[in-house]
Enzyme design. Structure first.
Site, PDB file in Angstrom:
ATOM      1  N   THR A  68      -4.406  11.915   9.641  1.00  0.00           N
ATOM      2  CA  THR A  68      -4.220  12.843  10.756  1.00  0.00           C
ATOM      3  C   THR A  68      -2.789  13.377  10.788  1.00  0.00           C
ATOM      4  O   THR A  68      -2.521  14.367  11.445  1.00  0.00           O
ATOM      5  CB  THR A  68      -4.579  12.173  12.086  1.00  0.00           C
ATOM      6  OG1 THR A  68      -3.781  11.001  12.234  1.00  0.00           O
ATOM      7  CG2 THR A  68      -6.050  11.777  12.096  1.00  0.00           C
ATOM      8  N   GLN A 111       0.810  -1.218   0.000  1.00  0.00           N
ATOM      9  CA  GLN A 111       0.000   0.000   0.000  1.00  0.00           C
ATOM     10  C   GLN A 111       0.844   1.269   0.000  1.00  0.00           C
ATOM     11  O   GLN A 111       0.313   2.361  -0.125  1.00  0.00           O
ATOM     12  CB  GLN A 111      -0.910   0.034   1.241  1.00  0.00           C
ATOM     13  CG  GLN A 111      -2.043  -0.961   1.211  1.00  0.00           C
ATOM     14  CD  GLN A 111      -2.829  -0.981   2.511  1.00  0.00           C
ATOM     15  OE1 GLN A 111      -2.843  -1.981   3.193  1.00  0.00           O
ATOM     16  NE2 GLN A 111      -3.487   0.108   2.865  1.00  0.00           N
ATOM     17  N   ARG A 165      -6.369   8.233  16.291  1.00  0.00           N
ATOM     18  CA  ARG A 165      -7.639   8.110  15.572  1.00  0.00           C
ATOM     19  C   ARG A 165      -8.710   7.478  16.463  1.00  0.00           C
ATOM     20  O   ARG A 165      -9.889   7.820  16.369  1.00  0.00           O
ATOM     21  CB  ARG A 165      -7.473   7.343  14.251  1.00  0.00           C
ATOM     22  CG  ARG A 165      -8.699   7.435  13.348  1.00  0.00           C
ATOM     23  CD  ARG A 165      -8.456   6.871  11.948  1.00  0.00           C
ATOM     24  NE  ARG A 165      -7.883   7.843  11.029  1.00  0.00           N
ATOM     25  CZ  ARG A 165      -8.592   8.715  10.296  1.00  0.00           C
ATOM     26  NH1 ARG A 165      -9.904   8.727  10.367  1.00  0.00           N
ATOM     27  NH2 ARG A 165      -7.987   9.563   9.491  1.00  0.00           N
ATOM     28  N   GLU A 172     -13.104   2.938   4.400  1.00  0.00           N
ATOM     29  CA  GLU A 172     -13.166   2.463   5.783  1.00  0.00           C
ATOM     30  C   GLU A 172     -14.510   2.657   6.481  1.00  0.00           C
ATOM     31  O   GLU A 172     -14.927   1.777   7.249  1.00  0.00           O
ATOM     32  CB  GLU A 172     -12.074   3.153   6.615  1.00  0.00           C
ATOM     33  CG  GLU A 172     -10.665   2.820   6.203  1.00  0.00           C
ATOM     34  CD  GLU A 172      -9.667   3.808   6.798  1.00  0.00           C
ATOM     35  OE1 GLU A 172      -9.639   4.965   6.338  1.00  0.00           O
ATOM     36  OE2 GLU A 172      -8.951   3.427   7.723  1.00  0.00           O
ATOM     37  N   GLU A 193       0.340  -1.335   4.704  1.00  0.00           N
ATOM     38  CA  GLU A 193       0.722   0.089   4.733  1.00  0.00           C
ATOM     39  C   GLU A 193       2.182   0.217   5.175  1.00  0.00           C
ATOM     40  O   GLU A 193       2.964   0.905   4.529  1.00  0.00           O
ATOM     41  CB  GLU A 193      -0.199   0.881   5.671  1.00  0.00           C
ATOM     42  CG  GLU A 193       0.183   2.361   5.721  1.00  0.00           C
ATOM     43  CD  GLU A 193      -0.814   3.261   6.449  1.00  0.00           C
ATOM     44  OE1 GLU A 193      -1.986   2.877   6.605  1.00  0.00           O
ATOM     45  OE2 GLU A 193      -0.411   4.356   6.854  1.00  0.00           O
ATOM     46  N   PHE A 205      -8.477   2.124  11.260  1.00  0.00           N
ATOM     47  CA  PHE A 205      -7.249   2.683  11.832  1.00  0.00           C
ATOM     48  C   PHE A 205      -7.454   3.185  13.264  1.00  0.00           C
ATOM     49  O   PHE A 205      -7.131   4.318  13.589  1.00  0.00           O
ATOM     50  CB  PHE A 205      -6.785   3.828  10.915  1.00  0.00           C
ATOM     51  CG  PHE A 205      -5.319   4.167  10.989  1.00  0.00           C
ATOM     52  CD1 PHE A 205      -4.371   3.365  10.364  1.00  0.00           C
ATOM     53  CD2 PHE A 205      -4.882   5.305  11.656  1.00  0.00           C
ATOM     54  CE1 PHE A 205      -3.024   3.707  10.399  1.00  0.00           C
ATOM     55  CE2 PHE A 205      -3.532   5.642  11.709  1.00  0.00           C
ATOM     56  CZ  PHE A 205      -2.610   4.842  11.074  1.00  0.00           C
ATOM     57  N   ALA A 214      -6.288   5.596   4.860  1.00  0.00           N
ATOM     58  CA  ALA A 214      -7.156   6.642   5.398  1.00  0.00           C
ATOM     59  C   ALA A 214      -8.340   6.908   4.464  1.00  0.00           C
ATOM     60  O   ALA A 214      -8.911   8.002   4.490  1.00  0.00           O
ATOM     61  CB  ALA A 214      -6.369   7.921   5.675  1.00  0.00           C
TER      62      ALA A 214
END
Ligand code: MTE
Ligand code: HPA
Ligand code: MOS
Length: 819
Positions: free
Chosen positions: A481, A236, A349, A756, A271, A383, A550
């Site tokens: 974020t 990713q 998060r 998500e 990721e 996440f 995200a």
């Protein structure tokens, strides 16, 4: 020639038949979208760009990429213990084993030995300290996969084993953390608690989740010119892998090219945690001058890589007689595993979502990042957000039973609204009516109140089987974020036959990102989707990219692609105005033509002809686009800001039936209404909503991670770890996308991110299970139900509730009866 529409019609039919076969003559899975939206849908509801390749098995994944005949296969030696010191690692016999070409440890790494993605803490190979079962000790490269795996067993390994810390709560207690604790706070939470007419507190354990991507971690690395390598990886975040491979090899970034065509699923698990394997294979490729393949067998994959963070959450909230929260204190403790990885942002998060859709009033939210001797937990769809939301959804049910109201009523009263529209981290919530409207529509379409009465009647009449019903909303913040990640690039070429090639920084993992980006390029250039092609994501085409994560893939890369396409379009307009002596004003590209002027004076020039002429006129037919999200900021020092560009919303109503004598249960009906703004592609978005919900349901119900008391993961494959299957689809599954509410922010065509948010719709299933259990005590309180809410856990709660009523004991004020 069969068209895509024929094929998608056929597959819908096959799917219906399959569903009927699975469900017997049960009701159909879901309604189709409303008649009124059919035409609009047909234009945008395009099949996945690789759909035919997926279903015919011709889509190439890493293992399908042909490698040179002398390619090596890499196998790993993994730690069998969770904590200790590596006192001896002797690979002499490994090196002499048949077929072995190379065997490497930490001392063979020329560059960086720590590949921590954000903070240090992830050694490529164990040096001295061992931190979890499955940590990489060494790697073997051999002429066949089997030879490499057999040779691993020849290693002489001595470990001074030490007690493992496996209890995140105890770690948090002892301040054994991977990152400092962070606090967000608004108003005087202590006073709010002191002044509130009612106070409740509760605790919960929310389990982790294995990604269970169908394609495991895999890569192929070939040596290239000079000191370089080309890395093909299921990944990713190609740019981060490029950086880490370069640092490990001690070569400049430009010597490393990383390519990802598609993943067989990522879900956050690729990721950061696709990088170690690429680094190891790259070392082998450079040392031997031969291509190197590395893919982890499923059991090793589940041990070596991190999962969704398990969380221990606590709340203490004050509320009025109507159940409206005045303020209080929430603590979320993430079990991060042995190193930071992405845990700083994951726990952030969780904190940002400890309110879900409700104002917490004057509240303090604390996030603790506990260290344990397990693999380093990492990104997983949502996440941390889902784990954070679970605490306030638990509170909603608890508060509702305390004040004697239906949980839906209390949820509605607590929604953000005018006057209560600022989050505990200082962001003002916009689109305030949207969730209220979604809930209202869903109440109506799912017949919530009639079914509530039916459920109560049923439960009153049936002592053993109990039904539960719950509606839970989702409000999910969209943006990374970490502010700097909110950027994207794209590269668009128009060739002289008029065909278009688009590349961008995002990766395809089944979510349909490439399809959406092609749609954007096609729309900007007035072309058919078939004229636009996307190829593999490569770090030498679009550099310095963010992870595809995200949920922001389409938001960011769609905008970058649009930027690139509009540059080419404007250049073509300038050229055409001069070359064909046309009016530049009002020029447009539509249906494969450039159109200038209106009515009598309208002129049309075919796309192919225009491109040819522009080429001969020496006009550049290539552009790179860029985008960065405006408005967002977050100050971690003060815990305040506007971290999210906007919120995506949705709500789900789930109904369950439990057998209180065995704990077994079924999800009998689900209704979903989900907000994707103005959908870029309703067909793909529906798939994301359905798949996200089912994955969320699996997380909270059947997917149980089990470690033994030595810290060894024992649920390491499909026989011991149960992900949802076709048979777990609710027999009634009505899924709709909210219509008529474009994004209030200027996102790509006013769409909203979809990857998500729908996962958290699965929380309604868990809440419905609690609702069914609460019936055992006449809804006087709502029992604690940790997750995953397996039949065993449901049974234990049912038995505890029955015992408590039999003993005639008074009900506890709080919901934290231990299970
Ligand atoms: N859908 C499929 N089919 N496969 C995946 O791996 N990953 C999810 C989601 N949907 C995933 C998926 C996760 S974790 C994210 S962050 C988003 O897709 C990423 O893609 P996007 O930003 O393009 O939505
Ligand atoms: N979401 C997903 N992945 C991330 C994030 C985030 O907010 N930040 C860094 N990686
Ligand atoms: Mo998704 S967890 O942000 O890769």
């Amino acid at each position: 020639m069969r068209t895509l529409t024929d094929i998608s019609r056929d597959s819908a039919k096959a799917r219906r038949e399959q569903q009927d076969a699975n469900k017997g003559d049960g009701p159909l899975a879901r309604d189709t979208t409303a008649e009124a939206n059919r035409d609009e849908n047909r234009r945008h509801a395009r099949a996945h760009e690789s759909a035919i390749k997926h279903v015919t098995g011709r889509a190439a994944y890493i293992d399908d990429i042909p490698a040179p005949g002398d390619a090596l296969h890499v196998a790993l030696g993994l730690s069998p213990v969770a904590h200790g010191r590596l006192t001896r690692l002797d690979l002499e016999r490994v090196k002499r084993a048949p077929g072995v070409v190379d065997a490497i440890t930490i001392v063979d790494v020329p560059g960086h030995t720590d590949i921590g993605p954000v903070f240090p803490g992830d050694p490529l190979f164990v040096d001295d300290e061992i931190s979890y079962v499955g940590q990489t000790l060494f790697a073997v490269a051999a002429t066949s996969y089997k030879a490499a795996r057999l040779a691993v067993k020849e290693a002489v390994i001595e470990i001074d084993e030490q007690p493992a810390s496996l209890d995140a709560l105890a770690a948090a207690e002892a301040s054994d953390v991977v990152r400092p604790t962070h606090v967000q706070q608004r108003g005087d939470w202590q006073r709010a608690l002191d002044d509130a007419p009612h106070v409740l507190e509760g605790e919960q354990f929310v389990g982790g989740q294995e990604h269970f991507y169908l394609e495991g971690q895999a890569c192929l690395v070939t040596p290239s010119e000079d000191e370089g390598v080309v890395v093909y990886t299921s990944n990713q975040h190609p740019s981060e892998t490029q950086k880490l491979v370069a640092e490990v090899l001690d070569v400049p970034f430009h010597a490393v090219t990383v390519e990802t065509r598609r993943m067989g699923g990522g879900f956050g698990g690729k990721e950061t945690q696709a990088s170690p394997w690429a680094c190891i294979a790259a070392l082998v490729a450079r040392r031997t001058g031969r291509a190197a393949r590395l893919r982890l067998p499923r059991a090793e994959d589940t041990r070596a890589t991190g999962k969704r963070h398990p969380f221990h959450n606590r709340y203490r909230l004050g509320f009025d007689g109507r159940g409206v929260i005045q303020g209080g204190d929430v603590t979320v403790i993430g079990d991060c595993g042995y190193s930071p990885d992405l845990s700083e942002a994951v726990v952030d998060r969780a904190m940002f979502h400890a309110d879900n859709a409700y104002s917490l009033g004057d509240a303090r939210v604390t996030g603790i990042r506990a260290r344990t001797h397990t693999a380093s937990n990492t990104a997983f769809r949502g996440f941390g957000g889902p784990q954070g939301m679970m605490i306030v959804e638990a509170a909603m049910d608890d508060i509702a039973r305390h004040v004697g109201e239906d949980p839906l009523t209390v949820r509605k009263r607590n929604l953000y609204r005018p006057g209560r529209d600022v989050t505990h981290y200082g962001q003002t919530v916009e689109q305030l009516d949207l969730l209220a409207e979604i809930i209202e529509r869903l109440e109506e379409s799912s017949d919530y109140w009639q079914r509530r009465r039916d459920v109560s009647d049923y439960n009153a009449r049936n002592p053993v089987l109990k039904k539960g019903l719950s509606l839970t909303p989702v409000k999910f913040g969209i943006s990374f974020t970490a502010k700097h990640l909110n950027q994207a690039g794209a590269l668009l070429h128009v060739y002289t036959d008029g065909s278009v090639m688009i590349n961008h920084g995002g990766t395809e993992m089944g979510q349909g990102l490439h399809t959406k980006v092609c749609q954007v390029a096609a729309r900007e250039l007035g072309l058919d989707l078939e004229q636009v092609r996307i190829t593999a994501t490569r770090t030498d085409k679009v550099p310095n990219t963010s992870p595809t994560a995200a949920s922001s893939g389409a938001d960011l890369n769609g905008m970058a692609a649009r930027d690139a396409a509009s540059q080419v379009r404007e250049r073509l307009f300038d050229f055409a105005a001069e070359h064909y002596a046309l009016d530049r004003e009002g020029m447009r590209l539509e249906d494969g033509e450039l159109i200038a002027g209106h009515g009598e004076s309208e002129r049309r020039i075919a796309w192919g002809e225009l491109v040819q002429a522009a080429y001969l006129g020496r006009i550049s037919l290539s552009a790179k686009g860029f985008y960065s999200t405006p408005l967002i900021h977050y100050d971690r020092a003060t815990g305040r800001g506007r971290p999210f560009y906007y919120y995506a919303h949705g709500a789900a109503v789930s109904e369950v039936m439990i057998d209180t004598l065995t704990g077994e249960y079924r999800v009998t009906r689900v209704d979903i209404l989900h907000d994707v703004g103005d959908s870029l592609n309703p067909a793909i978005d529906m798939g994301q909503v359905e798949g996200g919900f089912i994955q969320g349901m699996g997380w909270l119900t059947s997917e149980e991670l089990k470690w033994d008391d030595k810290g060894r993961l024992i649920s390491d494959g499909p026989s011991t770890y149960k992900i949802p299957a076709f048979g777990d689809l609710p027999p009634v599954f009505n899924v709709e996308l909210l219509q008529g509410h474009p994004n209030s922010q200027a996102s790509i065509y006013r769409s909203k991110a979809v990857g998500e948010p729908p996962l958290m719709l699965g929380i309604s299933v868990w809440s419905a299970l609690r609702d069914a259990l609460a019936s055992l005590v006449d809804y006087r309180h709502c029992p604690r139900l940790d997750t995953p809410a397996t039949p065993e856990r449901v049974l234990m709660v049912a038995e505890a509730l029955r015992d408590s009523t039999r003993a005639g004991s008074t009900q506890p004020e709080t919901s934290d009866d231990p299970v």
